[in-house]
Design a protein around this motif. Structure first.
Motif, PDB file in Angstrom:
ATOM      1  N   GLN A  59      34.872  43.355  35.784  1.00 41.84           N
ATOM      2  CA  GLN A  59      35.691  41.728  36.368  1.00 41.84           C
ATOM      3  C   GLN A  59      36.423  41.394  34.910  1.00 41.84           C
ATOM      4  N   VAL A  60      35.408  41.602  34.304  1.00 44.77           N
ATOM      5  CA  VAL A  60      35.687  41.146  32.491  1.00 44.77           C
ATOM      6  C   VAL A  60      37.169  41.412  32.975  1.00 44.77           C
TER       7      VAL A  60
ATOM      8  N   LEU B  52      32.114  35.094  25.571  1.00 46.71           N
ATOM      9  CA  LEU B  52      33.477  36.702  26.419  1.00 46.71           C
ATOM     10  C   LEU B  52      34.950  36.009  25.866  1.00 46.71           C
ATOM     11  N   ALA B  53      35.887  36.191  25.657  1.00 48.68           N
ATOM     12  CA  ALA B  53      37.174  35.307  25.852  1.00 48.68           C
ATOM     13  C   ALA B  53      37.828  35.823  27.194  1.00 48.68           C
ATOM     14  N   LEU B  54      38.297  35.239  27.819  1.00 49.95           N
ATOM     15  CA  LEU B  54      38.472  35.264  29.457  1.00 49.95           C
ATOM     16  C   LEU B  54      40.358  35.318  29.627  1.00 49.95           C
TER      17      LEU B  54
ATOM     18  N   TRP C 186      36.626  30.343  27.238  1.00 53.52           N
ATOM     19  CA  TRP C 186      35.232  30.997  26.617  1.00 53.52           C
ATOM     20  C   TRP C 186      34.408  30.736  28.151  1.00 53.52           C
ATOM     21  N   GLY C 187      33.593  31.915  28.268  1.00 51.73           N
ATOM     22  CA  GLY C 187      32.621  32.374  29.513  1.00 51.73           C
ATOM     23  C   GLY C 187      31.305  33.043  28.297  1.00 51.73           C
ATOM     24  N   LEU C 188      30.456  33.350  29.193  1.00 55.86           N
ATOM     25  CA  LEU C 188      29.068  34.031  28.300  1.00 55.86           C
ATOM     26  C   LEU C 188      29.490  35.379  29.190  1.00 55.86           C
ATOM     27  N   ARG C 189      29.597  36.396  28.516  1.00 56.49           N
ATOM     28  CA  ARG C 189      29.006  37.525  28.893  1.00 56.49           C
ATOM     29  C   ARG C 189      28.657  38.013  29.518  1.00 56.49           C
TER      30      ARG C 189
END
Length: 173
Positions: A86-87, A69-71, A76-79
């Protein structure tokens, strides 16, 4: 499977995106893209030239792979770490805040606001005048209508029927 337990030969066979996934899962934190690329390159034993030629491949894979997931701000993080609400908050909060305006721009804005207020006041005055004129026109029409009703009340329908009957009798003779 931990990255530290793996041998260099095993890691070199993995795709960069898989190593990125394992790295994020193991560290349990989001990464800035270039830091992530550096760590993936180090684990795979890539040279600087290889990194330069393949840097866009990892970025593309992160975008395509549904696990990432592009923050925002190139992070970048894990979906799986983020619930949907929160996303949305993380992404929207990373938008840059507007810069402060200089004094000259603020003064120009104030002048524009004053100009707009004057324009709106003038427009309101014109609308009030038009509305007043329409009200006067309606009053005049009502007066005309009232006069015509009075004339109609004076007119007797029975008289007309009697006249018609008389004319009919004369015509039939």
């Amino acid at each position: 499977m931990k990255l530290a337990d793996m041998k260099k030969e095993e890691l070199s066979e993995f795709a960069m995106v898989e190593i990125a996934f394992l790295l994020m899962k193991e560290k349990n934190k989001p990464f800035e893209y270039y830091q992530l690329m550096d760590q993936v390159a180090e684990l795979k034993g890539m040279t600087n030239e290889e990194v330069k030629t393949r840097i866009s491949f990892l970025y593309t894979d992160l975008n395509i792979d549904g696990r990432f997931l592009a923050l925002g701000d190139n992070n970048w993080g894990l979906r799986s770490w983020y619930p949907l609400e929160q996303v949305e908050e993380e992404i929207t909060s990373s938008v840059a805040k507007p810069k402060k305006k200089s004094k000259a721009l603020l003064e120009d804005d104030e002048l524009l606001d004053e100009y707009e207020e004057d324009e709106f006041e003038d427009l309101e005055d014109e609308l009030d005048e038009l509305n007043q004129e329409e009200d006067e026109d309606e009053d005049e029409e009502e007066d005309l209508f009232d006069d015509s009703e009075e004339e109609l009340e004076e007119f007797d329908d029975n008289d007309e029927e009697e006249d018609f009957e008389e004319e009919e009798e004369e015509f039939s003779k």
